[in-house]
Structures are given as structure tokens and as C-alpha cells.
Write an enzyme that holds these catalytic residues in place. Sequence first.
Site, PDB file in Angstrom:
ATOM      1  N   GLY A  28       7.414 -43.723  -8.665  1.00 42.71           N
ATOM      2  CA  GLY A  28       6.210 -43.828  -7.839  1.00 42.71           C
ATOM      3  C   GLY A  28       6.514 -43.098  -6.547  1.00 42.71           C
ATOM      4  N   TYR A  80       8.571 -36.841 -18.714  1.00 37.84           N
ATOM      5  CA  TYR A  80       7.156 -36.465 -18.596  1.00 37.84           C
ATOM      6  C   TYR A  80       6.717 -36.525 -17.132  1.00 37.84           C
ATOM      7  CZ  TYR A  80       6.209 -41.398 -17.895  1.00 37.84           C
ATOM      8  OH  TYR A  80       6.212 -42.657 -17.376  1.00 37.84           O
ATOM      9  N   MET A 102      -5.466  -7.273   8.560  1.00 33.45           N
ATOM     10  CA  MET A 102      -4.889  -6.469   9.634  1.00 33.45           C
ATOM     11  C   MET A 102      -5.727  -5.206   9.835  1.00 33.45           C
ATOM     12  SD  MET A 102      -0.919  -7.059   8.975  1.00 33.45           S
ATOM     13  CE  MET A 102      -1.101  -6.549   7.319  1.00 33.45           C
ATOM     14  N   HIS A 114     -15.978  -7.989   2.217  1.00 36.97           N
ATOM     15  CA  HIS A 114     -14.964  -8.915   2.732  1.00 36.97           C
ATOM     16  C   HIS A 114     -15.249 -10.344   2.287  1.00 36.97           C
ATOM     17  CE1 HIS A 114     -13.353 -11.618   5.865  1.00 36.97           C
ATOM     18  NE2 HIS A 114     -12.307 -10.805   5.799  1.00 36.97           N
ATOM     19  N   ARG A 140      -3.214   3.001   8.693  1.00 36.65           N
ATOM     20  CA  ARG A 140      -3.562   1.775   7.979  1.00 36.65           C
ATOM     21  C   ARG A 140      -2.382   0.827   7.919  1.00 36.65           C
ATOM     22  NH1 ARG A 140      -7.575   2.835   3.716  1.00 36.65           N
ATOM     23  NH2 ARG A 140      -8.444   4.879   4.124  1.00 36.65           N
ATOM     24  N   CYS A 167       4.783 -40.829 -11.787  1.00 36.87           N
ATOM     25  CA  CYS A 167       3.331 -41.066 -11.765  1.00 36.87           C
ATOM     26  C   CYS A 167       2.759 -41.005 -10.357  1.00 36.87           C
ATOM     27  CB  CYS A 167       2.985 -42.393 -12.437  1.00 36.87           C
ATOM     28  SG  CYS A 167       3.681 -43.809 -11.593  1.00 36.87           S
ATOM     29  N   ARG A 224      -3.594  -1.329  -5.931  1.00 34.24           N
ATOM     30  CA  ARG A 224      -2.823  -2.568  -5.762  1.00 34.24           C
ATOM     31  C   ARG A 224      -3.253  -3.538  -6.848  1.00 34.24           C
ATOM     32  NH1 ARG A 224      -5.932  -4.653  -0.299  1.00 34.24           N
ATOM     33  NH2 ARG A 224      -7.967  -4.689  -1.244  1.00 34.24           N
ATOM     34  N   LYS A 263       0.841  -1.201   0.000  1.00 35.00           N
ATOM     35  CA  LYS A 263       0.000   0.000   0.000  1.00 35.00           C
ATOM     36  C   LYS A 263       0.879   1.255   0.000  1.00 35.00           C
ATOM     37  CE  LYS A 263      -3.674  -0.155   2.393  1.00 35.00           C
ATOM     38  NZ  LYS A 263      -4.730  -0.210   3.357  1.00 35.00           N
ATOM     39  N   GLY A 315      -7.953  -7.273   4.375  1.00 36.12           N
ATOM     40  CA  GLY A 315      -8.779  -7.327   5.578  1.00 36.12           C
ATOM     41  C   GLY A 315      -8.168  -8.084   6.745  1.00 36.12           C
ATOM     42  N   SER A 365       9.468 -45.162 -14.059  1.00 36.90           N
ATOM     43  CA  SER A 365       8.482 -44.163 -13.647  1.00 36.90           C
ATOM     44  C   SER A 365       8.547 -44.056 -12.129  1.00 36.90           C
ATOM     45  CB  SER A 365       7.080 -44.590 -14.097  1.00 36.90           C
ATOM     46  OG  SER A 365       6.138 -43.663 -13.621  1.00 36.90           O
TER      47      SER A 365
HETATM   48  C1  PEP Z   1       3.351 -44.507  -6.182  1.00 29.90           C
HETATM   49  O1  PEP Z   1       3.729 -45.236  -5.268  1.00 29.90           O
HETATM   50  O2  PEP Z   1       3.761 -43.342  -6.332  1.00 29.90           O
HETATM   51  C2  PEP Z   1       2.350 -44.987  -7.141  1.00 29.90           C
HETATM   52  C3  PEP Z   1       2.025 -44.266  -8.188  1.00 29.90           C
HETATM   53  O3  PEP Z   1       1.762 -46.155  -6.850  1.00 29.90           O
HETATM   54  P1  PEP Z   1       0.555 -46.318  -5.826  1.00 29.90           P
HETATM   55  O4  PEP Z   1       0.110 -44.967  -5.403  1.00 29.90           O
HETATM   56  O5  PEP Z   1      -0.496 -47.050  -6.577  1.00 29.90           O
HETATM   57  O6  PEP Z   1       1.181 -47.124  -4.743  1.00 29.90           O
END
Ligand code: PEP
Length: 941
Positions: A823, A909, A107, A462, A96, A889, A340, A26, A105, A821
Site C-alpha cells: 500500500g 503483479y 523558442m 501553434h 533558428r 495496490c 523531425r 533541427k 514554438g 500487497s
Molecule cells: C495504500 O495505502 O496504498 C492503499 C492502497 O490504501 P489506501 O489508499 O486505501 O489507504
Amino acid sequence: MNLKKQKWVYLFQEGSRNMRDLLGGKGAGLAEMSAANLPVPPGFIITTEACNAYDESKGKFPSYMWDQTINALKQMEVETGKGFGDSSNPLLVSVRSGAKVSMPGMMDTVLNLGLNEITVEGIAFISGNRRFAQDSYRRFIQMFGRIVLNIPGDTFEQILDDCKQRNGLWSDTDLTTVHLEEIVQEFLSLVKERTGKDFPQDPLEQLDLAIKAVFGSWNGKRAIDYRNFYKIPHDLGTAVNVVAMVFGNMGNDSGSGVAFTRDPATGNQILYGEFLPNAQGEDVVAGTRTPASIAEMASSMPNQYRELVEIANRLESHYRDAQDMEFTIERGKLYMLQTRVAQRTAQASIKIAVDMANEGLISKEEALQRVDPLQINNLLLPRFDDVAKKEAIKSNNLLTIGLNASPGAASGKAIFDANRAEALALQGTDIILVRPETNPDDVHGMLHAKGVFTARGGATSHAAVVARGLGKPCVAGAEALKIDLRIRKCTIEGHTINEGDEISIDGSTGEVFLGAIDTIEPIISKEKELNILLGWADEIRRLGVWANADDPVATQRALDFGAEGIGLCRTEHMFFEEDRLPWMRQLILAASEATRLEEELQKLQIDASNTNQSSILKEQLTKQENKVAGSEDVKNFHESLRRFLQFQIQDFKEILGIMTGKPVIIRLLDPPLHEFLPKYEELLVDVTTLRLTGGDPSLLAKQEKLLKMIEEMREQNPMLGLRGCRLGILYSAITQMQARAIFTAACELIKEGRDPQPKIMVPLVAHANELRIVRHELELVAQAVQEEQNVTIHYKIGTMIELPRAALTADEIAPHAQFFSFGTNDLTQTTFGISRDDAEEKFLLKYVEQGILPENPFQVLDRAGVGKLMKTSVDLGRKANPGLEIGICGEHGGDPSSIEFCNNINLDYVSSSPFRVPVARLAAAQAVLTSHQLGLDFTDV
Ligand code: PEP
Ligand code: MG
């Protein structure tokens, strides 16, 4: 640092925009506007450093701060030609808060400071308006009393209401001078009664106390809650802005308003906001009076409106972002009190970024960085199912239509106070917080509620501002809502709602319904600006964005959201389906015995083929063959495998078909088998009841067998037990069946002219030998199916890296894998030695609250530990197998911070739930932009 030289106080003309850290947002904004010669009232800023020094010294101003404050005040007196405490021409100020990061809002602010028994007369004389002077004085006592002296706000409200009621008046504006004088006296008595002291009459003492209160509000509960929620550091401190008061309540040529350079709900390019004639700013923000749209100012005050539009345009071009401005008109003269960066809904955020890039105000890269990826989640917020909503309207469940203050739709129990809302929500109940209006003390309830519903307040109240920031639906200003907090009931247009009754609110339309209504997810293809922005993100990002999907519906959704592959298809979900579960149980019950019998037979067959068959061996072989042929278990085992083969061919055909031309990673069965069986304790009760009541003997025998089986399979630590590839190695027939299903589905699709790209993923590998064995098994099946069908399939075999040993020996595992991958769910679990399912409820969130862990590591990747294992694994894996493709994943694949890390360690990925695919597309682009800005190469972590 030499304290003598330290500058704690800056006049507006001494500051600038790049001093946000020191002057707060501000303060920096006011300084900047003042430098640009915009009409800003004179004032000064006490720095955030002063706040921190005050905190450190436990409530003492740092040396020289007060002297510098007095000097700045003198300067203000010169600029305004008024005197602080002067009886004939008094200077009044507002005090202020204003931190570096906007915390709307959260403070405290005190207006009209400097008023007392004497100066109020001066104001009456100068303004020629005694009523105005008394009204300002009562507002000041009320605000100062609540904020500085900690007297509950409703005790003042009660006096005000009583006076109105006594005199049969409806609104504050109906109060006469005499009424206001009475109220002032009652307020002063209240202060004396509550504090044991007279209301401070010395303006300098008022200023001293107000500055301390603003400093103190930095560490107030609601400010701390807000910072915790938004991960704002606690050591920033707040600046204090002392600004000469200008009055919007000096008659009908005065007023106050809030304006946005673009509509903060939709992003449309119009001056949006609200204006209240003859009112102070607090009336607009608090929502105690319902303001008019700012467009009406164009006819009621055309000159000031034109000036405001011009200033809005200048500010937006200057800051290159949509602004949220507060202004006051005092007797026809416009003053800017604040500018702002405007808070906005997800929809507005995306539209404004895309529009500004198209207007040439910012670059595409900046546009991409302007949108918080998590806001995309908000845009794809649920809304009511049309049919269910029509049904609700037909059944007369539409209670009222209020102001559509923050979009989205939600159902939940109506709860009338923030504490109760928080407590119930923490127990897992969906809550709609219903309040007359909200104020900062309600924020903890709003944080936990599904939505907010208020009786008073406009689009900049608010409730509206905070709900928009939180991405929660809000219906505000529903005048029909009358809440009686004492009996915990409310009425809306003749309907009574008890606390705890279910209601539904649609923050996009303002509708409020009795009862719950089904919600549905929005369709991404219709989100024009989002698709433009994601298109720009796709041009920039390096990471592929895939999705985790286990069934055709999720797969189609993933594709619609822009997934370039399926990074994880968890096949166990296919075994859980209701019509399949009995076959799964049959499979499990028979698996162990059938496998044992068949393995013995196999051994004898091998022995028999290797040696000159002795008659004893021949006899043993025949006996075993008969045993296998006559075994119920063998029969049941193969029958259920055949069933599953058919189910799974269908499953995989659909998923691979939807993703034709794109990779689909199918993971072999992972969870421990007991998960498919009834719970031990429940079955024990069943069996005992059957035994005691002499129940059906055949049922009892079946249940007893099941119970014995479950007993045998019980493990102390199932997550570390017989699961993942261990299961497939022990019962290889299951692995073979799944492989056959995948390859058969692929062959059938190829024959139909499609392009399936199956990749088989082996779960929970700890040692390279495990992958070697399973891969061999899979390849035998692949070869057999391809020969039988006379089709060539392009498939790959890889593994999850979800155990620390696998990560550390990635160079040994990589030669057997075509892809890795991560996990990270299991990898986090096993690296920390924390069971996710138990820990989140019990201690993990406490750890985060207490700062032992910076974040929940199951949501945001722990770079230092789990991340280090990942990086090691990437380096070792790629060295041993340069063509290795690597992705993630675990849940982290959809989290923006984790995605940035994945980008930096050069994964190929990320894969996340379909709903997070758009989030991941943007986050992956931002990761590239940030790495360029930081000058990182892809291998820097
Ligand atoms: C993991 O362990 O990250 C995974 C993708 O497998 P799950 O969550 O099915 O154990
Ligand atoms: Mg796992």
C-alpha cells in the site's frame, strides 16, 4: 578543454544524425538531409555547447565562436554566390533555435536577417519584385523587433491593421508596395521610439543580436515552463541554425508548407499537411492565413508535389518514424527546411507504431517502445454523451464548427487570456482557453485549460500542435469566432459569450457548443490498433496487471480493460452508500458498549466453565446475561451487523461473480470510524441550536449522544490512530461479519457453478501479532461457513505492507501471510512523514517545483526511500515464505516509472484504477524491454 581548439560551429555538411546532443534536433536533421543530397539551402549550426558557454559567462560568446561564425558565413556566401550585406546580390539568412528535444514554438526564430535600407533594394532588383522586397523587410523588422528588441508584437500588428483599415483592405496580401513602404517607415519609427536607437542596419550586428536572442530564449519563461512540464533537463541548451533564406513569397510559383508523412491526428498513411502559395513559412505556422490542404498541391504544382512525396518516403524509411517536414518552394524549386519526428495524437501514435511493425519497418518490440503509456490514457479520452450532444444541438446550442485540431471533448468556462486561465484553473475551475490564435506566450494557459478554442489557424497551427502534444481537445480556425478582448466578450454566429460563460468543445469533430455537455468514456474493445498493441505487450510482460475496484461497475470495467484480478477492493466504500450510512452510524454508536458488555459476559462464561460454579459467580453470570439481553446497544449492534452481512454478501457475490476464475483481494474495513459520522463542528452547531431554540427533546438527546460519541472518538492524528487492523481487533464482530459475508458469497457462487477466488487482505499491519490474531479470527469463520454450507472454498489470507515497520519485519510477518500487497499510498505517507491530504495543497508541489523532490512521491514511487523498504520487504518476505505472492495496490501501481521499479524488484503483479490497466499493460512490457536492454536481471533495482 582547450578553448582554442573547441569547435563551436558546424557547416551542414560537417554534421550528422548522431550529433543531436551537440547540433540539436533541427541541426542534426538538416545535416542528415544535406548528406543524403536532399535539397537543403546552405547553412551552419552553432552548437548547444556554445549556448551553455554563453549562459555560464552571463551573455558573452565563447572565444572563437564569432570567428568561426564569420568563416561559416563566408562559406555560405561561396555556396550561394551571394554576399551578406551585398547591395546588389544580398544573402539573407534565417536564425533558428533547435534544441536536442523538440520544443515546438517554445523558442525564437528570426527570418530575412541581412535586410536593411540598402540590401532591400538589391532584393527588389534581383527578384524584379519591389513589393516582395518591402514585404520581406517589414516582416524582418517586425520579427526582429519582437524577438530581439523585445517590442510587444501587437504594436506592430496595430500599425499593420491601421494601414489596412485606412485603405479599406481586408488581408495582408492586398497591401501594395506603397502601403508596405509606409509600414516599413512606421515600423522603423516604432523601433526608434521604443529602444531609443535606430534599427540596426549592419547585417553582422543583426546576426550577433539574433544569435544572442536565440540563446537567451532557452531561458525564456515559456521554454522553462515547457521543460518543467515535460521534465526536459534545463542544461541541454539550444543550438542556433543559420540558414540561407529561400522565399516562398516570390509569386504564385512559390509557396511554403508543412507536411507529415502520416496523418498526425489519425495515423492514416497519407501525406498530410498544409500549403500556402506565395507565402513564407511563418504564415503557415502562425495560422494568420488559413492554408489549403497539401493534396491541392498535386494539381497546382504536380512536379514539386511528386518530389515532396518521394522525399517524404525517403525520410520516413531513413528515420523509421513518421516525419514532420517544413518546405518552401522558391520559383518552382523545392527546398527542405526541416525534418523531425512528428508529434502526434495518442490515436496516431498507436496506429503508426502498429502499422510500421506490420509493414516490417520496425519490430514489435520497437512498436511497443514507441508509444508512451500515458498516451493510452489520452486515447481513452472522454467524449460527449451522444444523447446530451443531440439535446444540445436540438436546443440550438451548437455555436459553430471549426477545425478538429486535437481530439477529446471538454466543457468549461470560456476564458480569453492565458494568465487568467491559469489562475482560475489553479483554483479548480474547468477552463476552455478561447483566443484569436495562440502563440508560445499562451502555453501556460494551455497547460492548465481543459481545452483550447481559436478563431484562426489550421491543423499545424501553434494551438493545434501544442494541444495535441498535451493530449487536450482543440478546435481551431473557427472563423465565426470574433473576440473583443477589451470588453471580454466574444460573438459566434450572433451569440454573445461573456468571459466566464460555460462552453463545450469537441476536438474530434470541431463542434463548439454553448453550455456544458455530459461526457462519457470510450469503449476500449472498439480500439483496434490499441488492442493489437496491448496484445503484443501481454506476450512480453512478466508482471500481472490487476485493478483496484470497489463495485460491480468498476469491476466490469477492469475486466474489459484486461485486468487479470482485483488487487484491492476497498470495502469501506460499501459502508458509505446513502442507504447504508444510517446503519453504519447505528453500528458505530453501539459498538463500544455492546462489545464491552459481551466481552464481560464471555469472561464470566469462561470462568464459570472452568471452576465449580459458586453461587456468586452464577448470580453474576445471570445478571450479565440479563444486561446483555436488555441492552439497546447490543440489540442495535447486532441488528446493524445483520444488515451489513446481507449488504456485503450481495456486494461480494457480484464482484466475485464478475471475476469468476480470477483472484479478488477484498480488504477488511480500513478507515477510522469517525469518518462515517457527521463532522464534530457541524453537529456541535446543531446541538447548540436545538438547545437554544428548545427543539424536539428526543432529537436533542439523540444528537447529544452522537456528539459525545464523536468527542470520545476524536483523535489528534486519525491517520495514525484507530484504523486498519486495529479497528478489527478492537471490534472483532466487524471482522467476523465481513469474513462471513465473503465466505457466504463464495459458497453461493460455487453452488451456482462459478469459481470465486477470494483473498482477504488485512490493512495497516505493523506487527506480526496483529496479522496472526486477525488471521485466526478469519480462519474460524471460514471453517464455520464451509461446514455450514458443506462447500470448500479456495481462499487466501494476506496483508498490506503499508507501514515502514511492516516492511522492515517482513520476515516475521510473512509466515502468517499468503500474500503481501504494497500500500504505497500509506507507505509513502509514513516513510516521508508527510500527510498526503495536507501536503499536496500546501508545500509538496512547491518542493517539486523547486527541485527539492524530483517528483511528487505520491504519483511516482520514491525508489531511494520507499522503494528501498519495498525491496527489503520482498527479500525478507520471500526468504521466510518462498511461496509468498507480492503485488502493489497503491496509486503507483498505474504509473509507468513505478511499474518499471516493481518489475525490477520482481513483484508478481501491479494493481491500479481500471482506466490505467491498459497503461500498466504497456508499461509492464516496456519495463521488460528496458531491463533486457540494460542487461538487468529481475533483482537489480
Ligand atoms: C495504500 O495505502 O496504498 C492503499 C492502497 O490504501 P489506501 O489508499 O486505501 O489507504
Ligand atoms: Mg492504505
